[in-house]
Write a protein that holds these residues in place. Structure first.
Motif, PDB file in Angstrom:
ATOM      1  N   SER A 137       0.784  -1.258  -0.103  1.00 29.09           N
ATOM      2  CA  SER A 137       0.031   0.155   0.023  1.00 29.09           C
ATOM      3  C   SER A 137       0.767   1.326   0.045  1.00 29.09           C
ATOM      4  CB  SER A 137      -0.921   0.013   1.305  1.00 29.09           C
ATOM      5  OG  SER A 137      -0.297   0.356   2.433  1.00 29.09           O
ATOM      6  N   GLY A 138       2.032   0.992   0.505  1.00 31.40           N
ATOM      7  CA  GLY A 138       2.991   2.151   0.410  1.00 31.40           C
ATOM      8  C   GLY A 138       2.619   3.080   1.476  1.00 31.40           C
ATOM      9  N   SER A 139       1.986   2.541   2.712  1.00 30.01           N
ATOM     10  CA  SER A 139       1.789   3.184   4.073  1.00 30.01           C
ATOM     11  C   SER A 139       2.834   3.404   4.924  1.00 30.01           C
ATOM     12  CB  SER A 139       0.548   2.474   4.864  1.00 30.01           C
ATOM     13  OG  SER A 139      -0.661   2.427   3.981  1.00 30.01           O
ATOM     14  N   LYS A 140       3.018   4.354   5.533  1.00 29.58           N
ATOM     15  CA  LYS A 140       4.079   4.402   6.401  1.00 29.58           C
ATOM     16  C   LYS A 140       4.370   3.378   7.853  1.00 29.58           C
ATOM     17  CE  LYS A 140       4.163   9.588   5.686  1.00 29.58           C
ATOM     18  NZ  LYS A 140       4.180  10.975   6.432  1.00 29.58           N
ATOM     19  N   TYR A 141       3.300   3.305   8.325  1.00 32.43           N
ATOM     20  CA  TYR A 141       3.306   2.463   9.746  1.00 32.43           C
ATOM     21  C   TYR A 141       2.307   1.753   9.952  1.00 32.43           C
ATOM     22  CZ  TYR A 141       6.359   6.436  11.286  1.00 32.43           C
ATOM     23  OH  TYR A 141       7.252   7.381  11.200  1.00 32.43           O
ATOM     24  N   LEU A 142       2.501   0.570  10.522  1.00 31.66           N
ATOM     25  CA  LEU A 142       1.405  -0.363  10.927  1.00 31.66           C
ATOM     26  C   LEU A 142       1.525  -0.731  12.402  1.00 31.66           C
ATOM     27  CD1 LEU A 142      -0.341  -2.838   9.999  1.00 31.66           C
ATOM     28  CD2 LEU A 142       1.668  -4.450   9.584  1.00 31.66           C
ATOM     29  N   LEU A 143       0.380  -0.776  12.710  1.00 30.85           N
ATOM     30  CA  LEU A 143       0.320  -1.134  14.369  1.00 30.85           C
ATOM     31  C   LEU A 143      -0.668  -2.284  14.484  1.00 30.85           C
ATOM     32  CD1 LEU A 143       0.548   0.107  17.231  1.00 30.85           C
ATOM     33  CD2 LEU A 143      -1.610   1.352  16.802  1.00 30.85           C
ATOM     34  N   ILE A 144       0.015  -3.522  15.099  1.00 37.66           N
ATOM     35  CA  ILE A 144      -0.880  -4.776  15.036  1.00 37.66           C
ATOM     36  C   ILE A 144      -0.704  -5.305  16.647  1.00 37.66           C
ATOM     37  CG2 ILE A 144      -0.423  -5.500  12.784  1.00 37.66           C
ATOM     38  CD1 ILE A 144       1.879  -7.366  13.954  1.00 37.66           C
ATOM     39  N   THR A 145      -1.786  -6.100  16.941  1.00 39.80           N
ATOM     40  CA  THR A 145      -1.589  -6.676  18.175  1.00 39.80           C
ATOM     41  C   THR A 145      -1.012  -7.952  18.167  1.00 39.80           C
ATOM     42  OG1 THR A 145      -3.825  -7.598  17.527  1.00 39.80           O
ATOM     43  CG2 THR A 145      -3.939  -5.901  19.271  1.00 39.80           C
ATOM     44  N   ASN A 146      -0.257  -8.324  19.377  1.00 42.12           N
ATOM     45  CA  ASN A 146       0.462  -9.456  19.389  1.00 42.12           C
ATOM     46  C   ASN A 146       0.367  -9.931  20.913  1.00 42.12           C
ATOM     47  OD1 ASN A 146       1.812 -11.839  18.813  1.00 42.12           O
ATOM     48  ND2 ASN A 146       3.364 -10.273  17.330  1.00 42.12           N
ATOM     49  N   CYS A 147       0.517 -11.057  21.219  1.00 40.70           N
ATOM     50  CA  CYS A 147       0.510 -11.681  22.546  1.00 40.70           C
ATOM     51  C   CYS A 147       1.630 -12.751  22.582  1.00 40.70           C
ATOM     52  CB  CYS A 147      -0.792 -12.113  23.181  1.00 40.70           C
ATOM     53  SG  CYS A 147      -1.257 -13.845  22.296  1.00 40.70           S
ATOM     54  N   ASN A 148       2.099 -13.124  23.741  1.00 42.34           N
ATOM     55  CA  ASN A 148       3.134 -14.504  24.024  1.00 42.34           C
ATOM     56  C   ASN A 148       2.793 -15.513  23.018  1.00 42.34           C
ATOM     57  OD1 ASN A 148       4.756 -12.541  25.372  1.00 42.34           O
ATOM     58  ND2 ASN A 148       3.931 -13.511  27.220  1.00 42.34           N
ATOM     59  N   ASN A 149       1.405 -16.088  23.046  1.00 42.56           N
ATOM     60  CA  ASN A 149       1.232 -17.268  22.337  1.00 42.56           C
ATOM     61  C   ASN A 149       1.118 -16.981  20.988  1.00 42.56           C
ATOM     62  OD1 ASN A 149       0.729 -18.710  24.879  1.00 42.56           O
ATOM     63  ND2 ASN A 149      -1.397 -18.260  24.781  1.00 42.56           N
ATOM     64  N   GLN A 150       0.943 -15.784  20.583  1.00 40.67           N
ATOM     65  CA  GLN A 150       0.799 -15.524  18.856  1.00 40.67           C
ATOM     66  C   GLN A 150       2.324 -15.239  18.441  1.00 40.67           C
ATOM     67  OE1 GLN A 150      -1.956 -15.400  17.242  1.00 40.67           O
ATOM     68  NE2 GLN A 150      -0.829 -15.310  15.378  1.00 40.67           N
ATOM     69  N   ARG A 151       3.146 -14.400  19.390  1.00 37.42           N
ATOM     70  CA  ARG A 151       4.441 -14.409  18.818  1.00 37.42           C
ATOM     71  C   ARG A 151       5.149 -15.850  18.909  1.00 37.42           C
ATOM     72  NH1 ARG A 151       6.756 -11.836  15.723  1.00 37.42           N
ATOM     73  NH2 ARG A 151       5.796 -10.148  16.896  1.00 37.42           N
ATOM     74  N   ASN A 152       4.813 -16.825  19.789  1.00 39.46           N
ATOM     75  CA  ASN A 152       5.497 -18.082  19.701  1.00 39.46           C
ATOM     76  C   ASN A 152       5.032 -19.102  18.446  1.00 39.46           C
ATOM     77  OD1 ASN A 152       6.783 -17.639  22.005  1.00 39.46           O
ATOM     78  ND2 ASN A 152       5.130 -18.577  23.299  1.00 39.46           N
ATOM     79  N   TYR A 153       3.682 -18.756  18.359  1.00 40.73           N
ATOM     80  CA  TYR A 153       2.924 -19.252  16.999  1.00 40.73           C
ATOM     81  C   TYR A 153       3.801 -18.884  15.722  1.00 40.73           C
ATOM     82  CZ  TYR A 153      -0.515 -20.558  13.592  1.00 40.73           C
ATOM     83  OH  TYR A 153      -1.048 -20.882  12.424  1.00 40.73           O
ATOM     84  N   TRP A 154       4.019 -17.342  15.394  1.00 38.37           N
ATOM     85  CA  TRP A 154       4.549 -16.979  14.466  1.00 38.37           C
ATOM     86  C   TRP A 154       6.158 -17.531  14.316  1.00 38.37           C
ATOM     87  CZ3 TRP A 154       2.342 -11.025  14.532  1.00 38.37           C
ATOM     88  CH2 TRP A 154       1.165 -11.035  14.322  1.00 38.37           C
ATOM     89  N   ASP A 155       6.588 -17.360  15.510  1.00 31.91           N
ATOM     90  CA  ASP A 155       8.023 -17.840  15.457  1.00 31.91           C
ATOM     91  C   ASP A 155       8.209 -19.141  14.916  1.00 31.91           C
ATOM     92  OD1 ASP A 155       8.992 -15.237  16.287  1.00 31.91           O
ATOM     93  OD2 ASP A 155       9.027 -16.059  18.245  1.00 31.91           O
ATOM     94  N   THR A 156       7.274 -20.365  15.297  1.00 30.60           N
ATOM     95  CA  THR A 156       7.203 -21.596  14.779  1.00 30.60           C
ATOM     96  C   THR A 156       7.335 -21.685  13.187  1.00 30.60           C
ATOM     97  OG1 THR A 156       6.007 -22.102  16.665  1.00 30.60           O
ATOM     98  CG2 THR A 156       6.001 -23.739  14.759  1.00 30.60           C
ATOM     99  N   PHE A 157       6.671 -20.616  12.663  1.00 28.73           N
ATOM    100  CA  PHE A 157       6.756 -20.799  11.193  1.00 28.73           C
ATOM    101  C   PHE A 157       7.574 -19.651  10.589  1.00 28.73           C
ATOM    102  CE2 PHE A 157       2.649 -22.577  12.628  1.00 28.73           C
ATOM    103  CZ  PHE A 157       2.531 -23.709  11.777  1.00 28.73           C
ATOM    104  N   ASP A 158       8.498 -18.950  11.486  1.00 29.63           N
ATOM    105  CA  ASP A 158       9.425 -17.910  11.159  1.00 29.63           C
ATOM    106  C   ASP A 158       8.634 -16.836  10.418  1.00 29.63           C
ATOM    107  OD1 ASP A 158      11.982 -16.827  10.828  1.00 29.63           O
ATOM    108  OD2 ASP A 158      12.123 -17.694   8.745  1.00 29.63           O
ATOM    109  N   PHE A 159       7.369 -16.601  10.804  1.00 28.62           N
ATOM    110  CA  PHE A 159       6.564 -15.227  10.335  1.00 28.62           C
ATOM    111  C   PHE A 159       7.071 -14.091  10.699  1.00 28.62           C
ATOM    112  CE2 PHE A 159       3.069 -12.641  10.941  1.00 28.62           C
ATOM    113  CZ  PHE A 159       2.385 -12.322   9.551  1.00 28.62           C
ATOM    114  N   LYS A 160       7.583 -13.068   9.927  1.00 28.86           N
ATOM    115  CA  LYS A 160       7.981 -11.928  10.331  1.00 28.86           C
ATOM    116  C   LYS A 160       7.066 -10.869   9.568  1.00 28.86           C
ATOM    117  CE  LYS A 160      11.883 -13.414  12.467  1.00 28.86           C
ATOM    118  NZ  LYS A 160      11.422 -14.389  13.343  1.00 28.86           N
ATOM    119  N   VAL A 161       7.088  -9.620  10.144  1.00 27.50           N
ATOM    120  CA  VAL A 161       6.406  -8.542   9.496  1.00 27.50           C
ATOM    121  C   VAL A 161       7.335  -7.811   8.905  1.00 27.50           C
ATOM    122  CG1 VAL A 161       5.386  -6.226   9.762  1.00 27.50           C
ATOM    123  CG2 VAL A 161       4.775  -8.351  11.403  1.00 27.50           C
TER     124      VAL A 161
END
Length: 182
Positions: A137-161
């Motif tokens: 989109s070319g937008s400047k900033y992104l504000l997202i929610t995250n929690c420990n369980n979500q971060r661990n889940y994303w890390d399992t799949f090497d998901f990064k913003v």
């Protein structure tokens, strides 16, 4: 569908998730169809955080990806911050919210994309599509929610913003808000 959503709380197919999203997450007190994260009592910190971010980063345009019924943010929008706000949702529950699929469409460019309590409901594949579309989109900033369980889940799949994490702020319950420069 891209793939099935699998999370530590159990397995949910994309069709089942779509059914849940369609019905909504009505709170016990019937305040909102969008779940406890949209209850006014759970949004006191995020409204302060939005004030902080708008002022600190000179935010003029805000796209809310996952606006739902505007329950909590409607009281924030008219504030004298001179922010142009547009809400988007797959299943809009308010007439001012545009129907939009963040996994398939690219938002108009804005200073800030708010994606609060949305990505945690999506599979890694859909979350990746959404993040890629936010970046496109070319937008400047992104504000997202995250929690420990979500971060661990994303890390399992090497998901990064794809962006630089510049602030992590406390949201509600066990959630944090992460601000990225895209």
């Amino acid at each position: 569908m891209i793939g099935d959503y699998k999370y530590e709380r159990g397995e949910m197919t994309d069709d089942h998730l779509l059914e849940k999203v369609t019905k909504g997450w009505v709170t016990r007190d019937n305040e909102t169809e969008c779940g406890s994260g949209s209850q006014k009592k759970n949004t006191k910190l995020v409204t302060k955080i939005l004030h902080h971010i708008v002022k600190k980063y000179d935010i003029v345009t805000l796209s809310d990806a996952g606006a739902g019924d505007l329950n909590w943010i409607s009281s924030w929008i008219p504030d004298n911050l001179n922010v142009l706000y547009q809400g988007y949702d797959l299943f809009p529950r308010h007439e001012a919210v545009k129907q939009f699929d963040i996994t398939k469409e690219i938002l108009e460019k804005s200073d800030l994309i708010l994606c609060r309590h949305v990505l945690n409901h999506l599979s890694i594949d859909f979350s990746t599509c959404a993040i890629n579309n936010f970046k496109a989109s070319g937008s400047k900033y992104l504000l997202i929610t995250n929690c420990n369980n979500q971060r661990n889940y994303w890390d399992t799949f090497d998901f990064k913003v794809d962006g630089e994490l510049i602030e992590t702020l406390k949201d509600c319950q066990h959630w944090d808000l992460e601000l990225y420069k895209l």
